[in-house]
Design a protein around this motif. Structure first.
Motif, PDB file in Angstrom:
ATOM      1  N   ILE A   1      42.290  47.749  44.050  1.00  0.00           N
ATOM      2  CA  ILE A   1      42.922  46.582  43.339  1.00  0.00           C
ATOM      3  C   ILE A   1      42.457  45.395  43.870  1.00  0.00           C
ATOM      4  O   ILE A   1      42.067  44.055  42.900  1.00  0.00           O
ATOM      5  CB  ILE A   1      44.142  46.916  42.784  1.00  0.00           C
ATOM      6  CG1 ILE A   1      44.595  47.927  42.719  1.00  0.00           C
ATOM      7  CG2 ILE A   1      44.768  45.344  42.139  1.00  0.00           C
ATOM      8  CD1 ILE A   1      45.922  48.473  42.143  1.00  0.00           C
ATOM      9  N   ILE A   2      43.267  45.012  45.438  1.00  0.00           N
ATOM     10  CA  ILE A   2      42.600  43.801  45.344  1.00  0.00           C
ATOM     11  C   ILE A   2      41.274  43.283  46.113  1.00  0.00           C
ATOM     12  O   ILE A   2      40.401  41.735  45.517  1.00  0.00           O
ATOM     13  CB  ILE A   2      43.651  44.013  47.460  1.00  0.00           C
ATOM     14  CG1 ILE A   2      44.913  43.522  47.023  1.00  0.00           C
ATOM     15  CG2 ILE A   2      43.010  41.961  47.760  1.00  0.00           C
ATOM     16  CD1 ILE A   2      45.193  43.849  48.442  1.00  0.00           C
ATOM     17  N   ALA A   3      40.748  44.987  45.886  1.00  0.00           N
ATOM     18  CA  ALA A   3      39.197  43.978  45.985  1.00  0.00           C
ATOM     19  C   ALA A   3      38.596  43.683  45.042  1.00  0.00           C
ATOM     20  O   ALA A   3      37.499  43.619  45.155  1.00  0.00           O
ATOM     21  CB  ALA A   3      38.635  45.131  47.302  1.00  0.00           C
ATOM     22  N   MET A   4      38.893  44.414  44.094  1.00  0.00           N
ATOM     23  CA  MET A   4      38.363  44.115  42.213  1.00  0.00           C
ATOM     24  C   MET A   4      38.505  42.739  42.252  1.00  0.00           C
ATOM     25  O   MET A   4      37.668  42.499  40.976  1.00  0.00           O
ATOM     26  CB  MET A   4      38.797  45.152  41.596  1.00  0.00           C
ATOM     27  CG  MET A   4      38.140  47.097  42.172  1.00  0.00           C
ATOM     28  SD  MET A   4      36.085  46.683  42.153  1.00  0.00           S
ATOM     29  CE  MET A   4      36.412  46.499  40.327  1.00  0.00           C
ATOM     30  N   TYR A   5      40.123  42.023  42.076  1.00  0.00           N
ATOM     31  CA  TYR A   5      40.522  40.832  41.908  1.00  0.00           C
ATOM     32  C   TYR A   5      39.507  39.727  42.898  1.00  0.00           C
ATOM     33  O   TYR A   5      39.202  38.788  42.224  1.00  0.00           O
ATOM     34  CB  TYR A   5      41.969  41.227  42.072  1.00  0.00           C
ATOM     35  CG  TYR A   5      42.026  39.729  41.808  1.00  0.00           C
ATOM     36  CD1 TYR A   5      42.280  39.542  40.338  1.00  0.00           C
ATOM     37  CD2 TYR A   5      42.956  38.229  42.106  1.00  0.00           C
ATOM     38  CE1 TYR A   5      42.423  37.650  39.561  1.00  0.00           C
ATOM     39  CE2 TYR A   5      43.534  37.570  42.172  1.00  0.00           C
ATOM     40  CZ  TYR A   5      43.467  36.838  40.744  1.00  0.00           C
ATOM     41  OH  TYR A   5      43.385  35.791  39.802  1.00  0.00           O
ATOM     42  N   LEU A   6      39.130  40.353  44.188  1.00  0.00           N
ATOM     43  CA  LEU A   6      38.718  39.133  44.283  1.00  0.00           C
ATOM     44  C   LEU A   6      36.839  39.456  44.001  1.00  0.00           C
ATOM     45  O   LEU A   6      36.496  37.746  44.202  1.00  0.00           O
ATOM     46  CB  LEU A   6      38.340  39.781  46.225  1.00  0.00           C
ATOM     47  CG  LEU A   6      39.545  39.747  46.946  1.00  0.00           C
ATOM     48  CD1 LEU A   6      39.301  39.840  48.356  1.00  0.00           C
ATOM     49  CD2 LEU A   6      39.611  37.785  47.629  1.00  0.00           C
ATOM     50  N   ILE A   7      36.372  40.082  43.330  1.00  0.00           N
ATOM     51  CA  ILE A   7      34.979  39.967  43.355  1.00  0.00           C
ATOM     52  C   ILE A   7      35.037  39.436  41.957  1.00  0.00           C
ATOM     53  O   ILE A   7      34.362  38.695  41.534  1.00  0.00           O
ATOM     54  CB  ILE A   7      34.781  41.917  42.946  1.00  0.00           C
ATOM     55  CG1 ILE A   7      34.452  42.471  44.034  1.00  0.00           C
ATOM     56  CG2 ILE A   7      33.578  41.341  41.874  1.00  0.00           C
ATOM     57  CD1 ILE A   7      33.948  43.669  44.085  1.00  0.00           C
ATOM     58  N   PHE A   8      36.445  39.653  40.899  1.00  0.00           N
ATOM     59  CA  PHE A   8      36.315  38.556  39.598  1.00  0.00           C
ATOM     60  C   PHE A   8      37.224  37.544  39.984  1.00  0.00           C
ATOM     61  O   PHE A   8      36.148  36.060  39.115  1.00  0.00           O
ATOM     62  CB  PHE A   8      37.102  39.120  38.507  1.00  0.00           C
ATOM     63  CG  PHE A   8      38.340  38.477  37.861  1.00  0.00           C
ATOM     64  CD1 PHE A   8      37.514  38.620  36.510  1.00  0.00           C
ATOM     65  CD2 PHE A   8      39.137  37.363  37.820  1.00  0.00           C
ATOM     66  CE1 PHE A   8      37.957  37.936  35.410  1.00  0.00           C
ATOM     67  CE2 PHE A   8      39.849  36.916  36.515  1.00  0.00           C
ATOM     68  CZ  PHE A   8      39.168  37.004  35.368  1.00  0.00           C
ATOM     69  N   VAL A   9      37.455  37.084  41.350  1.00  0.00           N
ATOM     70  CA  VAL A   9      37.850  35.447  40.768  1.00  0.00           C
ATOM     71  C   VAL A   9      36.413  35.262  41.667  1.00  0.00           C
ATOM     72  O   VAL A   9      35.932  34.127  41.628  1.00  0.00           O
ATOM     73  CB  VAL A   9      38.618  35.644  42.307  1.00  0.00           C
ATOM     74  CG1 VAL A   9      39.260  34.135  42.445  1.00  0.00           C
ATOM     75  CG2 VAL A   9      40.154  35.763  41.644  1.00  0.00           C
ATOM     76  N   GLY A  10      36.023  35.701  42.569  1.00  0.00           N
ATOM     77  CA  GLY A  10      34.716  35.522  43.322  1.00  0.00           C
ATOM     78  C   GLY A  10      33.479  34.752  42.263  1.00  0.00           C
ATOM     79  O   GLY A  10      32.963  34.069  42.663  1.00  0.00           O
ATOM     80  N   TYR A  11      33.245  35.682  41.429  1.00  0.00           N
ATOM     81  CA  TYR A  11      31.966  35.793  40.657  1.00  0.00           C
ATOM     82  C   TYR A  11      33.039  34.299  39.471  1.00  0.00           C
ATOM     83  O   TYR A  11      31.786  33.748  39.020  1.00  0.00           O
ATOM     84  CB  TYR A  11      32.377  36.963  39.796  1.00  0.00           C
ATOM     85  CG  TYR A  11      31.250  36.694  38.122  1.00  0.00           C
ATOM     86  CD1 TYR A  11      29.755  36.665  38.946  1.00  0.00           C
ATOM     87  CD2 TYR A  11      31.787  36.207  37.065  1.00  0.00           C
ATOM     88  CE1 TYR A  11      28.710  36.556  37.898  1.00  0.00           C
ATOM     89  CE2 TYR A  11      30.777  35.962  35.960  1.00  0.00           C
ATOM     90  CZ  TYR A  11      29.485  36.563  36.521  1.00  0.00           C
ATOM     91  OH  TYR A  11      28.247  36.673  35.696  1.00  0.00           O
ATOM     92  N   ASP A  12      33.971  34.200  39.217  1.00  0.00           N
ATOM     93  CA  ASP A  12      34.352  33.198  37.934  1.00  0.00           C
ATOM     94  C   ASP A  12      33.932  31.961  39.007  1.00  0.00           C
ATOM     95  O   ASP A  12      33.849  30.716  38.175  1.00  0.00           O
ATOM     96  CB  ASP A  12      35.283  33.351  38.233  1.00  0.00           C
ATOM     97  CG  ASP A  12      36.240  32.363  37.012  1.00  0.00           C
ATOM     98  OD1 ASP A  12      35.213  32.062  35.963  1.00  0.00           O
ATOM     99  OD2 ASP A  12      37.272  31.725  37.265  1.00  0.00           O
ATOM    100  N   LEU A  13      33.541  31.960  40.458  1.00  0.00           N
ATOM    101  CA  LEU A  13      33.625  30.425  40.968  1.00  0.00           C
ATOM    102  C   LEU A  13      31.853  31.058  41.642  1.00  0.00           C
ATOM    103  O   LEU A  13      31.438  28.668  41.403  1.00  0.00           O
ATOM    104  CB  LEU A  13      34.468  30.408  43.110  1.00  0.00           C
ATOM    105  CG  LEU A  13      35.744  29.780  42.554  1.00  0.00           C
ATOM    106  CD1 LEU A  13      36.118  30.562  43.742  1.00  0.00           C
ATOM    107  CD2 LEU A  13      36.089  28.907  42.357  1.00  0.00           C
TER     108      LEU A  13
END
Length: 279
Positions: free
Chosen positions: A165-177
């Motif tokens: 879950i943490i990793a998927m959220y990291l991808i979401f946040v990373g893409y947004d930046l």
């Protein structure tokens, strides 16, 4: 603070066998890199322009934001692979260590988030560092919850699920930046500016026959540039062009937020009059 948290979590993750704690440590390490890059990018951005660097280092902060975002995504992919492998083969974990160190991480990251909150609202580079920290604080809260579930209920598979879950959220946040910084580096037209509207507004001026061969891009978050060819109805004097230029600059600044304008004046020149011309 983040260096101390990272070292403590790496040691604790290895001792306790917790992948989610190690994933939080890796995320914290990315925070350390993010803050270091952000610090030096801010220093570079303040350096003056020179003959060899006519724009100075104004793009340094955008580069930093891009690197920080890309780092998040790479780390997240690594964590997903590890989480899947660990879920298939759950390990017994020293949950007390997980609880203690995740609590320390929550406090440390919480302080860092408060320190960067103000600057994150006005600067993409600072916002990327801020998002690193706030997502890591949330991740640490999740790890703490997992540690409590493992200690009191023996649900060791939760460690792998939390990591995923943490990793998927990291991808979401990373893409947004990653997306906005990539657009600036690639000289995309800013989303808020419609070039056809720019053409309509400039062509309303009586002396202007047409504006064409347009490029609009952002140098950084504060500077939006436009360069174009502008065809006039009459063979005007340079002094008259200067007056019209001031009017165009006012229109572009007030209606589109464009604060740096470079125009090539033309009269009966035989060139392409298309709005967009491939250079």
């Amino acid at each position: 603070m983040n260096i101390i948290i990272t070292v403590a979590q790496v040691i604790g993750g290895l001792v306790s066998g917790s992948l989610s704690l190690l994933s939080d440590a890796l995320h914290n390490f990315s925070d350390v890199l993010s803050l270091v890059v952000t610090f030096f990018a801010n220093r570079l951005a303040k350096k003056e322009a020179s003959i060899k660097r006519t724009f100075g280092f104004k793009r340094a902060e955008i580069m930093a934001a891009f690197i920080n975002a890309a780092t998040l995504i790479v780390i997240a992919i690594f964590l997903i692979i590890e989480a899947i492998e660990r879920f298939q083969n759950p390990h017994r974990i020293q949950s007390l260590t997980v609880i203690i160190l995740s609590s320390v991480a929550i406090i440390g990251n919480g302080i860092s988030v408060l320190l960067l909150k103000k600057d994150s609202k006005v600067n993409m580079n600072m916002r990327s560092a801020y998002m690193h920290l706030i997502t890591d604080m949330m991740a640490s809260i999740a790890v703490l919850s997992g540690g409590l579930l493992m200690k009191f209920y023996g649900l060791y598979w939760v460690d792998s699920v939390l990591t995923f879950i943490i990793a998927m959220y990291l991808i979401f946040v990373g893409y947004d930046l990653l997306k906005p910084s990539f657009k600036i580096l690639m000289l995309y037209t800013p989303d808020k500016i419609a070039i056809k509207d720019v053409v309509i507004e400039v062509n309303k001026l009586p002396a202007v026959k047409s504006i064409h061969h347009i490029h609009v891009w952002q140098l950084n978050e504060d500077e939006t540039h436009l360069e174009a060819h502008i065809d006039f109805n009459d063979d005007i004097k340079v002094s008259e062009f200067v007056e019209i230029l001031h009017m165009i600059e006012d229109v572009l600044r007030m209606k589109f937020g464009i604060n740096h304008v470079t125009l090539q004046p033309e009269y009966e020149k035989e060139d392409s009059k298309d709005i967009i011309v491939q250079d």
